[in-house]
Write a protein that holds these residues in place. Sequence first.
Motif, short mmCIF file in Angstrom:
data_model
loop_
_atom_site.label_atom_id
_atom_site.label_comp_id
_atom_site.label_asym_id
_atom_site.label_seq_id
_atom_site.Cartn_x
_atom_site.Cartn_y
_atom_site.Cartn_z
N VAL A 59 -4.52 5.02 3.24
CA VAL A 59 -3.71 5.40 4.28
C VAL A 59 -2.71 4.08 4.63
CG1 VAL A 59 -3.42 5.57 6.79
CG2 VAL A 59 -5.01 7.10 5.79
N GLY A 60 -3.11 2.84 4.24
CA GLY A 60 -2.14 1.83 4.48
C GLY A 60 -1.34 1.81 3.44
N LEU A 61 -1.73 2.17 2.08
CA LEU A 61 -0.74 2.35 1.17
C LEU A 61 0.24 3.23 1.18
CD1 LEU A 61 -0.64 1.12 -2.17
CD2 LEU A 61 -1.64 3.51 -2.65
N GLY A 62 -0.25 4.49 1.72
CA GLY A 62 0.83 5.70 2.10
C GLY A 62 1.84 5.20 2.81
N ILE A 63 1.42 4.31 4.05
CA ILE A 63 2.47 4.04 5.09
C ILE A 63 3.82 3.33 4.36
CG2 ILE A 63 2.85 2.78 7.39
CD1 ILE A 63 -0.10 3.43 7.81
N LEU A 64 3.71 2.58 3.63
CA LEU A 64 4.59 1.65 3.26
C LEU A 64 5.01 2.16 1.79
CD1 LEU A 64 3.86 -1.88 4.55
CD2 LEU A 64 5.46 0.00 5.42
N LEU A 65 4.58 3.13 1.14
CA LEU A 65 4.74 3.56 -0.31
C LEU A 65 6.45 4.22 -0.44
CD1 LEU A 65 3.71 3.67 -2.77
CD2 LEU A 65 2.97 5.86 -2.70
N ILE A 66 6.66 4.77 0.57
CA ILE A 66 7.99 5.31 0.30
C ILE A 66 9.08 4.31 0.66
CG2 ILE A 66 9.69 7.13 1.42
CD1 ILE A 66 7.41 8.98 1.91
N PRO A 67 8.90 3.68 1.71
CA PRO A 67 10.07 2.39 1.65
C PRO A 67 10.13 1.58 0.61
CG PRO A 67 8.67 2.62 3.88
CD PRO A 67 8.09 3.73 2.78
N TYR A 68 8.85 1.35 -0.14
CA TYR A 68 8.88 0.44 -1.33
C TYR A 68 9.50 1.32 -2.53
CZ TYR A 68 7.11 -1.10 -5.71
OH TYR A 68 6.91 -1.47 -6.99
N LEU A 69 9.28 2.57 -2.53
CA LEU A 69 9.95 3.36 -3.59
C LEU A 69 11.53 3.37 -3.37
CD1 LEU A 69 7.35 6.16 -4.10
CD2 LEU A 69 7.71 4.36 -5.76
N LEU A 70 11.94 3.20 -2.20
CA LEU A 70 13.01 3.38 -1.97
C LEU A 70 13.87 2.02 -2.07
CD1 LEU A 70 13.44 5.91 0.92
CD2 LEU A 70 14.34 6.24 -1.26
N GLY A 71 13.18 1.02 -2.39
CA GLY A 71 13.60 -0.31 -2.63
C GLY A 71 13.81 -1.21 -1.35
N GLY A 72 13.40 -0.87 -0.13
CA GLY A 72 13.25 -1.56 0.97
C GLY A 72 12.11 -2.12 1.63
N MET A 73 11.27 -2.50 0.56
CA MET A 73 10.01 -3.01 0.73
C MET A 73 9.30 -3.75 -0.63
SD MET A 73 7.77 -3.35 3.49
CE MET A 73 8.80 -2.20 4.30
N GLY A 74 8.80 -4.93 -0.48
CA GLY A 74 8.19 -5.42 -1.40
C GLY A 74 6.84 -4.93 -1.89
N ALA A 75 6.53 -4.89 -2.87
CA ALA A 75 5.07 -4.40 -3.51
C ALA A 75 3.97 -5.23 -2.56
CB ALA A 75 4.93 -4.59 -4.80
N GLY A 76 4.18 -6.52 -2.41
CA GLY A 76 3.29 -7.40 -1.90
C GLY A 76 2.81 -6.98 -0.27
N ASP A 77 4.05 -6.47 0.34
CA ASP A 77 3.96 -6.03 1.48
C ASP A 77 2.92 -4.68 1.75
OD1 ASP A 77 5.57 -7.86 2.54
OD2 ASP A 77 7.49 -6.73 1.86
N VAL A 78 3.25 -3.69 0.58
CA VAL A 78 2.53 -2.52 0.64
C VAL A 78 0.89 -2.73 0.24
CG1 VAL A 78 2.21 -0.32 -0.71
CG2 VAL A 78 4.68 -1.36 -0.37
N LYS A 79 0.87 -3.72 -0.38
CA LYS A 79 -0.63 -4.17 -0.86
C LYS A 79 -1.33 -4.85 0.29
CE LYS A 79 0.80 -5.68 -4.90
NZ LYS A 79 1.03 -6.61 -5.79
N LEU A 80 -0.41 -5.40 0.92
CA LEU A 80 -1.02 -6.29 2.23
C LEU A 80 -1.61 -5.14 3.31
CD1 LEU A 80 -1.81 -8.76 3.93
CD2 LEU A 80 0.36 -8.93 4.59
N LEU A 81 -0.53 -4.16 3.74
CA LEU A 81 -1.19 -3.16 4.63
C LEU A 81 -2.18 -2.38 3.92
CD1 LEU A 81 -0.31 -2.22 7.34
CD2 LEU A 81 1.12 -0.37 6.33
N ALA A 82 -2.15 -2.00 2.74
CA ALA A 82 -3.51 -1.32 2.33
C ALA A 82 -4.80 -2.17 2.38
CB ALA A 82 -2.98 -0.97 0.64
N LEU A 83 -4.71 -3.39 2.24
CA LEU A 83 -5.71 -4.29 2.22
C LEU A 83 -6.31 -4.42 3.69
CD1 LEU A 83 -7.69 -6.37 1.32
CD2 LEU A 83 -6.09 -8.15 1.59
#
Length: 170
Positions: A59-83
């Motif tokens: 769920v944490g990964l999914g919340i920020l995955l689309i903003p990451y794929l659109l280039g508006g978010m870094g991969a580290g941010d996505v992984k941090l929320l997933a963690l």
Amino acid sequence: MLLLNFLLIAVLTVCVITDLKNRKIYNKVIFPALIIALLLNAIFYGWSGISSSLLGFVVGLGILLIPYLLGGMGAGDVKLLALIGAIHGITFVLTTAVYMALIGAVIGLWMLLFRKGLFRRIKALFYTILGLRHGINPNIDFHNRIAFPYGVAIAGGAFLAFFLKGVVFL
């Protein structure tokens, strides 16, 4: 449970410091913490702890995955929320996401208003709206966007969710 709370606070502290200093959230922090979170949830809660941890991670990964794929978010941010989801589960990560969005909006608005070139951006916005009204397709420069270390907003959201015991005030 105390060890999971300590893990959360330690990871958030390190990630905020590295995100502010280097604009990076390092895998050498995230991945070991993920393994520790899975192990601690397994030790304390058994199979239900593992499933809760994995579901929170997804769920944490999914919340920020689309903003990451659109280039508006870094991969580290996505992984941090997933963690964060892996450490405390789905309810906690959803609460964190609400607070994170609010904190991120405040930081973004602050940066927009107090960063150099405010009047140029207002003028460009005015001409863009005027052009759209008259059928002109504006040439918007998406590379001139305001970037900020979003890990700060994520950590702030997690701290609020932690200290307010998951209560969302909306």
